[in-house]
Design an enzyme around this catalytic site. Structure first.
Site, PDB file in Angstrom:
ATOM      1  CB  ALA A 115      31.070  35.395  47.639  1.00 55.28           C
ATOM      2  CE  LYS A 116      27.888  28.243  44.814  1.00 50.16           C
ATOM      3  NZ  LYS A 116      26.454  28.207  45.741  1.00 50.16           N
ATOM      4  N   GLY A 117      32.823  29.790  45.704  1.00 50.25           N
ATOM      5  CA  GLY A 117      34.088  29.394  45.567  1.00 50.25           C
ATOM      6  C   GLY A 117      33.994  27.983  45.627  1.00 50.25           C
TER       7      GLY A 117
END
Ligand code: NAD
Length: 431
Positions: free
Chosen positions: A121-123
């Site tokens: 994931a990345k945000g």
């Protein structure tokens, strides 16, 4: 780049990027390329080209002067077939949905190559963190945590620091989340200060893993570290830790650099006497007798070149001039795809970023285990277990490298993708 800002399992072609390819394009190209070597169910490959979910939120915050400003935040969750989503949160003006998706995919491959029970994931928030006061940054983080509250958690998705965020940001996030849940839940984020459940050895881990794989790669090519000459671009969290460890293990570090240029001494640099980015930012050249430009460092006639500053520094323009026998990628995406092809043609092996700097996410995994068990590990244990994990990942990649006669990068992606695909096959694709 602040030293803490990248203290993360971040992935991506970012700072200083010149390559037109975006992180998402890179991630998809690498997926397609690795899939060509494996007879995979095409439906699984197609699925992996897309994120499972992307959360987009608006974050209103009160500025110190009393006005209200609204920022946009994202959390792209790519794949969780092997475990909870894992990846950094960045605060940077150029954060976009697609960048988060691409970097989230890279995290899926990175966790799988290390055989960690995590997905990717990345945000981030599209904001310039330098334009915020500490209070504003805290308000932003707490509000972002509130907006993401239902989609993160120790069993769902575990953020970590990345560009523009640090251990303090993670402490605020953990606190905001815990307040809402009514109990202290340290495992919701990693990269926290040790006093609130962070791990010993976390900050040093990506540099340590770079040093470990450099040693393993030199051994593979029948060389000792003793007498191995090394040039390191970037003297921050990754570069300085890698350089100092290699120096301590007998290598001769002949060049190190920061944004202002490189210190060069063919007889060897005492790496402990040169301040790292965290100790004294951008001061490398002030301590140097001989200074050379950063571009020249990349072309030095050394045994090992470790780019550990930016993405896209080994390009079409300079790949022909690289003088090293081996490149170990400390930063994310330092080699463009055209440069990669040139170096491969020239017979210069490249140990890829998803393996070399994966010590960060690996020690994040250790932090998560410590948080869940409410029991902290000694620094010695963290370093021992990191060495074990790095050797295991190296051996898995080496196996594919030898068996299939591919590049180290392809071998790493093959290992990662086969693990992910096998898990999808076993669980079944819910169409
Ligand atoms: P850092 O901020 O601690 O240090 C960066 C270093 O690069 C500094 O010495 C800086 O002076 C130098 N630098 C900046 N611009 C430069 C330029 N134009 N030319 C030469 N040097 C320049 O950063 P870091 O945490 O060591 O991260 C370095 C790279 O490694 C980044 O690509 C990051 O994404 C990647 N990475 C970091 C981690 C981590 O946990 N720290 C993990 C994985 C990957």
């Amino acid at each position: 780049m602040a030293s803490e800002s990248n203290a993360a399992e971040n992935g991506g072609v970012e700072e200083g990027a010149t390559e037109p390819e975006t992180a998402l394009e890179t991630a998809r190209r690498q997926l397609d390329h690795a899939a060509e070597y494996l007879s995979l169910d095409q439906r699984i490959v197609e699925r992996l080209r897309y994120p499972k979910k992307v959360h987009e939120v608006t974050i209103p915050i009160e500025r110190d002067g009393g006005s209200v400003e609204v920022f946009t935040g994202y959390r792209a969750q790519h794949d969780s077939v092997r475990g909870p989503y894992k990846g950094g949160l960045r605060y940077h003006p150029e954060v976009t949905r697609d960048e988060c998706v691409g970097l989230g995919m890279w995290m899926t491959w990175k966790c799988a190559v290390m055989d960690l029970p995590f997905g990717g994931a990345k945000g981030g928030v599209a904001v310039d963190p330098k334009a915020l006061s500490a209070d504003e940054k805290e308000r932003l983080t707490r509000r972002f945590a509130q907006e993401l509250r239902n989609v993160i958690g120790p069993k769902q998705d575990i953020p970590a620091p990345d560009m523009g965020t640090d251990s303090q940001t993670m402490a605020w996030l953990m606190d905001a989340y815990s307040m809402q849940e009514g109990e202290t839940i340290p495992g919701v984020v990693t990269g926290k200060p040790p006093v609130v459940g962070g791990s010993e050895g976390r900050a040093e881990a990506p540099g340590r893993s770079v040093a470990i794989v450099t040693k393993l790669a030199r051994e593979f090519y029948d060389h000792d570290l003793e007498g191995t000459t090394v040039a390191v671009q970037g003297y921050g969290s990754v570069g300085a830790n890698a350089a100092r460890l290699l120096d301590g293990w007998g290598a001769t570090v002949v060049a190190v650099s920061d944004v202002n240029g490189a210190m060069y001494d063919p007889s060897g640099i005492d790496t402990s006497s040169v301040p790292s980015h965290e100790e004294e930012p951008e001061a490398v050249t002030e301590y140097a007798e001989t200074v050379i430009p950063n571009g020249e460092l990349l072309t030095l006639d050394v045994d090992v070149l470790i780019p550990a500053a930016l993405g896209n520094v080994i390009t079409e323009e300079n790949a022909d001039a690289v003088g090293a026998d081996l490149v170990v990628e400390g930063s994310n995406g330092p080699t463009t795809s055209t440069a990669d092809a040139t170096l491969t043609e020239r017979g210069i092996p490249i140990v890829p970023d998803i393996l070399a700097n994966a010590g960060g996410v690996t020690v994040s995994y250790f932090e998560w285990l410590q948080d869940i068990n409410r029991r902290s590990w000694s620094l010695e244990r963290v370093n021992d277990e990191l060495e074990t994990e790095m050797r295991a990942a190296w051996n898995a990649v080496r196996h594919e490298f030898e068996r299939r006669d591919v590049t180290w990068r392809d071998a790493a992606y093959i290992v990662a993708l086969s693990r992910i695909a096998e898990a999808h096959e076993a669980r079944g694709l819910w169409p």
